[in-house]
Design a protein around this motif. Sequence first.
Motif, PDB file in Angstrom:
ATOM      1  N   GLY A 147     -33.788  62.310 -70.521  1.00  0.00           N
ATOM      2  CA  GLY A 147     -33.752  61.644 -71.816  1.00  0.00           C
ATOM      3  C   GLY A 147     -33.681  62.554 -73.015  1.00  0.00           C
ATOM      4  N   THR A 148     -33.431  63.843 -72.794  1.00  0.00           N
ATOM      5  CA  THR A 148     -33.364  64.790 -73.905  1.00  0.00           C
ATOM      6  C   THR A 148     -32.143  64.513 -74.779  1.00  0.00           C
ATOM      7  OG1 THR A 148     -34.458  66.499 -72.588  1.00  0.00           O
ATOM      8  CG2 THR A 148     -33.170  67.245 -74.477  1.00  0.00           C
ATOM      9  N   ARG A 149     -32.326  64.480 -76.083  1.00  0.00           N
ATOM     10  CA  ARG A 149     -31.181  64.306 -76.988  1.00  0.00           C
ATOM     11  C   ARG A 149     -30.347  65.579 -77.053  1.00  0.00           C
ATOM     12  NH1 ARG A 149     -29.637  62.117 -82.159  1.00  0.00           N
ATOM     13  NH2 ARG A 149     -27.553  62.970 -82.490  1.00  0.00           N
ATOM     14  N   MET A 155     -30.103  57.189 -72.835  1.00  0.00           N
ATOM     15  CA  MET A 155     -29.353  58.132 -73.642  1.00  0.00           C
ATOM     16  C   MET A 155     -28.601  57.402 -74.736  1.00  0.00           C
ATOM     17  SD  MET A 155     -26.555  60.970 -72.475  1.00  0.00           S
ATOM     18  CE  MET A 155     -25.354  59.762 -71.914  1.00  0.00           C
ATOM     19  N   GLU A 156     -28.051  56.205 -74.406  1.00  0.00           N
ATOM     20  CA  GLU A 156     -27.299  55.480 -75.420  1.00  0.00           C
ATOM     21  C   GLU A 156     -28.208  55.083 -76.570  1.00  0.00           C
ATOM     22  OE1 GLU A 156     -27.217  54.976 -72.208  1.00  0.00           O
ATOM     23  OE2 GLU A 156     -25.174  55.463 -71.661  1.00  0.00           O
ATOM     24  N   GLY A 157     -29.447  54.679 -76.243  1.00  0.00           N
ATOM     25  CA  GLY A 157     -30.376  54.309 -77.296  1.00  0.00           C
ATOM     26  C   GLY A 157     -30.726  55.483 -78.172  1.00  0.00           C
ATOM     27  N   GLN A 158     -30.890  56.663 -77.553  1.00  0.00           N
ATOM     28  CA  GLN A 158     -31.197  57.849 -78.338  1.00  0.00           C
ATOM     29  C   GLN A 158     -30.048  58.201 -79.261  1.00  0.00           C
ATOM     30  OE1 GLN A 158     -32.109  60.436 -74.945  1.00  0.00           O
ATOM     31  NE2 GLN A 158     -34.096  60.768 -75.885  1.00  0.00           N
ATOM     32  N   MET A 159     -28.843  58.112 -78.760  1.00  0.00           N
ATOM     33  CA  MET A 159     -27.701  58.521 -79.552  1.00  0.00           C
ATOM     34  C   MET A 159     -27.368  57.521 -80.646  1.00  0.00           C
ATOM     35  SD  MET A 159     -26.833  61.407 -78.313  1.00  0.00           S
ATOM     36  CE  MET A 159     -25.161  61.677 -78.911  1.00  0.00           C
ATOM     37  N   ALA A 160     -27.801  56.274 -80.482  1.00  0.00           N
ATOM     38  CA  ALA A 160     -27.420  55.247 -81.440  1.00  0.00           C
ATOM     39  C   ALA A 160     -28.287  55.259 -82.683  1.00  0.00           C
ATOM     40  CB  ALA A 160     -27.500  53.874 -80.775  1.00  0.00           C
ATOM     41  N   ILE A 168     -28.901  63.493 -70.623  1.00  0.00           N
ATOM     42  CA  ILE A 168     -28.999  64.402 -71.764  1.00  0.00           C
ATOM     43  C   ILE A 168     -27.818  64.132 -72.697  1.00  0.00           C
ATOM     44  CG2 ILE A 168     -28.999  66.824 -72.484  1.00  0.00           C
ATOM     45  CD1 ILE A 168     -30.138  67.475 -69.677  1.00  0.00           C
ATOM     46  N   GLY A 169     -28.105  64.006 -73.987  1.00  0.00           N
ATOM     47  CA  GLY A 169     -27.055  63.664 -74.936  1.00  0.00           C
ATOM     48  C   GLY A 169     -26.123  64.809 -75.263  1.00  0.00           C
ATOM     49  N   GLU A 170     -26.685  65.988 -75.563  1.00  0.00           N
ATOM     50  CA  GLU A 170     -25.902  67.166 -75.926  1.00  0.00           C
ATOM     51  C   GLU A 170     -26.483  68.388 -75.235  1.00  0.00           C
ATOM     52  OE1 GLU A 170     -24.923  65.662 -80.515  1.00  0.00           O
ATOM     53  OE2 GLU A 170     -26.115  67.477 -80.174  1.00  0.00           O
ATOM     54  N   VAL A 171     -25.599  69.285 -74.815  1.00  0.00           N
ATOM     55  CA  VAL A 171     -26.026  70.557 -74.232  1.00  0.00           C
ATOM     56  C   VAL A 171     -25.377  71.669 -75.037  1.00  0.00           C
ATOM     57  CG1 VAL A 171     -26.077  72.031 -72.191  1.00  0.00           C
ATOM     58  CG2 VAL A 171     -26.221  69.538 -71.934  1.00  0.00           C
ATOM     59  N   VAL A 172     -26.195  72.587 -75.536  1.00  0.00           N
ATOM     60  CA  VAL A 172     -25.705  73.718 -76.315  1.00  0.00           C
ATOM     61  C   VAL A 172     -26.058  74.997 -75.570  1.00  0.00           C
ATOM     62  CG1 VAL A 172     -25.734  74.885 -78.542  1.00  0.00           C
ATOM     63  CG2 VAL A 172     -26.116  72.420 -78.434  1.00  0.00           C
ATOM     64  N   ILE A 173     -25.063  75.857 -75.355  1.00  0.00           N
ATOM     65  CA  ILE A 173     -25.262  77.106 -74.627  1.00  0.00           C
ATOM     66  C   ILE A 173     -24.920  78.264 -75.551  1.00  0.00           C
ATOM     67  CG2 ILE A 173     -24.686  78.437 -72.577  1.00  0.00           C
ATOM     68  CD1 ILE A 173     -23.662  75.838 -71.322  1.00  0.00           C
ATOM     69  N   THR A 174     -25.881  79.150 -75.772  1.00  0.00           N
ATOM     70  CA  THR A 174     -25.654  80.322 -76.612  1.00  0.00           C
ATOM     71  C   THR A 174     -25.343  81.528 -75.737  1.00  0.00           C
ATOM     72  OG1 THR A 174     -28.047  80.760 -76.661  1.00  0.00           O
ATOM     73  CG2 THR A 174     -27.122  79.464 -78.480  1.00  0.00           C
ATOM     74  N   HIS A 175     -24.445  82.382 -76.255  1.00  0.00           N
ATOM     75  CA  HIS A 175     -23.983  83.549 -75.498  1.00  0.00           C
ATOM     76  C   HIS A 175     -24.098  84.831 -76.318  1.00  0.00           C
ATOM     77  CE1 HIS A 175     -22.114  81.443 -72.019  1.00  0.00           C
ATOM     78  NE2 HIS A 175     -21.957  80.476 -72.886  1.00  0.00           N
ATOM     79  N   SER A 229     -18.380  71.894 -65.314  1.00  0.00           N
ATOM     80  CA  SER A 229     -18.771  70.945 -64.278  1.00  0.00           C
ATOM     81  C   SER A 229     -20.279  70.940 -64.085  1.00  0.00           C
ATOM     82  CB  SER A 229     -18.066  71.259 -62.964  1.00  0.00           C
ATOM     83  OG  SER A 229     -18.373  72.575 -62.515  1.00  0.00           O
ATOM     84  N   ARG A 230     -20.893  72.102 -64.171  1.00  0.00           N
ATOM     85  CA  ARG A 230     -22.348  72.168 -64.030  1.00  0.00           C
ATOM     86  C   ARG A 230     -23.050  71.435 -65.163  1.00  0.00           C
ATOM     87  NH1 ARG A 230     -23.695  78.438 -62.214  1.00  0.00           N
ATOM     88  NH2 ARG A 230     -23.059  78.228 -60.022  1.00  0.00           N
ATOM     89  N   VAL A 231     -22.579  71.657 -66.385  1.00  0.00           N
ATOM     90  CA  VAL A 231     -23.197  70.993 -67.530  1.00  0.00           C
ATOM     91  C   VAL A 231     -22.999  69.482 -67.452  1.00  0.00           C
ATOM     92  CG1 VAL A 231     -23.050  70.695 -70.035  1.00  0.00           C
ATOM     93  CG2 VAL A 231     -23.113  72.985 -69.053  1.00  0.00           C
ATOM     94  N   ALA A 232     -21.812  69.046 -67.073  1.00  0.00           N
ATOM     95  CA  ALA A 232     -21.558  67.613 -66.949  1.00  0.00           C
ATOM     96  C   ALA A 232     -22.484  66.976 -65.919  1.00  0.00           C
ATOM     97  CB  ALA A 232     -20.097  67.375 -66.584  1.00  0.00           C
ATOM     98  N   ASP A 233     -22.686  67.659 -64.798  1.00  0.00           N
ATOM     99  CA  ASP A 233     -23.586  67.153 -63.768  1.00  0.00           C
ATOM    100  C   ASP A 233     -25.015  67.111 -64.280  1.00  0.00           C
ATOM    101  OD1 ASP A 233     -24.548  66.270 -61.321  1.00  0.00           O
ATOM    102  OD2 ASP A 233     -24.674  68.281 -60.468  1.00  0.00           O
ATOM    103  N   LEU A 234     -25.438  68.173 -64.956  1.00  0.00           N
ATOM    104  CA  LEU A 234     -26.789  68.242 -65.510  1.00  0.00           C
ATOM    105  C   LEU A 234     -27.022  67.111 -66.513  1.00  0.00           C
ATOM    106  CD1 LEU A 234     -29.436  69.989 -65.822  1.00  0.00           C
ATOM    107  CD2 LEU A 234     -28.270  71.097 -67.744  1.00  0.00           C
ATOM    108  N   ALA A 235     -26.067  66.916 -67.428  1.00  0.00           N
ATOM    109  CA  ALA A 235     -26.219  65.895 -68.460  1.00  0.00           C
ATOM    110  C   ALA A 235     -26.266  64.498 -67.858  1.00  0.00           C
ATOM    111  CB  ALA A 235     -25.078  66.008 -69.462  1.00  0.00           C
ATOM    112  N   GLN A 236     -25.424  64.244 -66.867  1.00  0.00           N
ATOM    113  CA  GLN A 236     -25.411  62.923 -66.246  1.00  0.00           C
ATOM    114  C   GLN A 236     -26.683  62.677 -65.453  1.00  0.00           C
ATOM    115  OE1 GLN A 236     -22.189  62.241 -63.496  1.00  0.00           O
ATOM    116  NE2 GLN A 236     -22.414  60.036 -63.601  1.00  0.00           N
ATOM    117  N   ARG A 237     -27.137  63.699 -64.741  1.00  0.00           N
ATOM    118  CA  ARG A 237     -28.298  63.526 -63.871  1.00  0.00           C
ATOM    119  C   ARG A 237     -29.565  63.242 -64.666  1.00  0.00           C
ATOM    120  NH1 ARG A 237     -29.314  67.817 -59.085  1.00  0.00           N
ATOM    121  NH2 ARG A 237     -27.041  67.554 -59.072  1.00  0.00           N
ATOM    122  N   PHE A 238     -29.698  63.876 -65.841  1.00  0.00           N
ATOM    123  CA  PHE A 238     -30.932  63.738 -66.612  1.00  0.00           C
ATOM    124  C   PHE A 238     -30.750  62.965 -67.922  1.00  0.00           C
ATOM    125  CE2 PHE A 238     -31.726  67.546 -63.989  1.00  0.00           C
ATOM    126  CZ  PHE A 238     -32.909  67.152 -63.386  1.00  0.00           C
TER     127      PHE A 238
END
Length: 313
Positions: free
Chosen positions: A182-184, A3-8, A220-227, A209-218
């Motif tokens: 590895g999703t950006r 993830m760090e490589g993707q974000m850099a 993932i650099g950014e998570v965007v949720i539309t409502h 908390s769910r998003v933080a767990d999801l991002a750490q587990r996979f």
Amino acid sequence: MTMEGQMARPPTIAGRARREGLIFGECLFDHFPDGDRVGGAPLNVARHLWALGQQPLLVSRVGQDGEGARIRDLLHTWGMDARGLQEDPQYPTGSVEVLPDAVLGHQFLILPRQAYDRIAWPAQLPALSRIAFLYHGTLALREPGSRGTWERLTGQSDWRFVDLNLRAPWWTSDLLATVLPGTRVLKLNADELGTLAQAFSLQGGGRQSRVADLAQRFAIGEVVITHGAEGAVAWAGGLWQECPAPVVRVEDSVGAGDAFAAVWMVGILHGWPVDLRLIRAQALAAAICTVRGALPSDSAFYAPFLRDWGLHP
């Protein structure tokens, strides 16, 4: 890649040294009770990106039929590169029955054995070339043919934008476990977050908390949720940002999420901060809600955004 490589190493407009990007997935026709409309999230996103000054290659597959010819003609009308649109001699152009739903807004009846299930390696892409970014969803990965092509493209992409777009019954937890790592950027809606929470037993009962767990587990650099009318939220670098949706007269909400995704990618390419991406992505998504269908019929629709955002078609 971490993830760090993707974000850099996000690509920038000034330093573009390879193909700008690639949009992979379904092109199809949505069949509404009041008529047919061209659609498919990848096609919609590609159209918005081209209108906003980007030139990604759309890689999809249609049948050797009238609907496939209509899609190709539309790409030419919009001034888009249609060389990545393949033709299948056996399977038809994608087709979806869209049914109004008082609770969900729309329900989608998606047919099997469609041309987009057999997307081959794009002839325009040399075997060892790099792709600046890759956009895709999950629907076109349901069959081995297109999924194999996607796996190769993923290996040659600097970063990925995954627009989840879960459509039952065309996904599995195993597929998601292959797609997410590895999703950006991961874009999803509130219902899909609940689905992921159940599928992967995400920790915590709250959204953050769910998003933080999801991002750490996979990774993932950014998570965007539309409502929808409630706006959108973004998780990036461990920080939350929210943006309400502009108040507009809604004619049709179909395709609003695709407009949002396109602007988010434009924002990454131009180095916009997350809060500005949220505002501008919501603005185009809201504007799409004021027209009938997922795409505007007139390219002049984009003129105010090009002017206000300093973009050039």
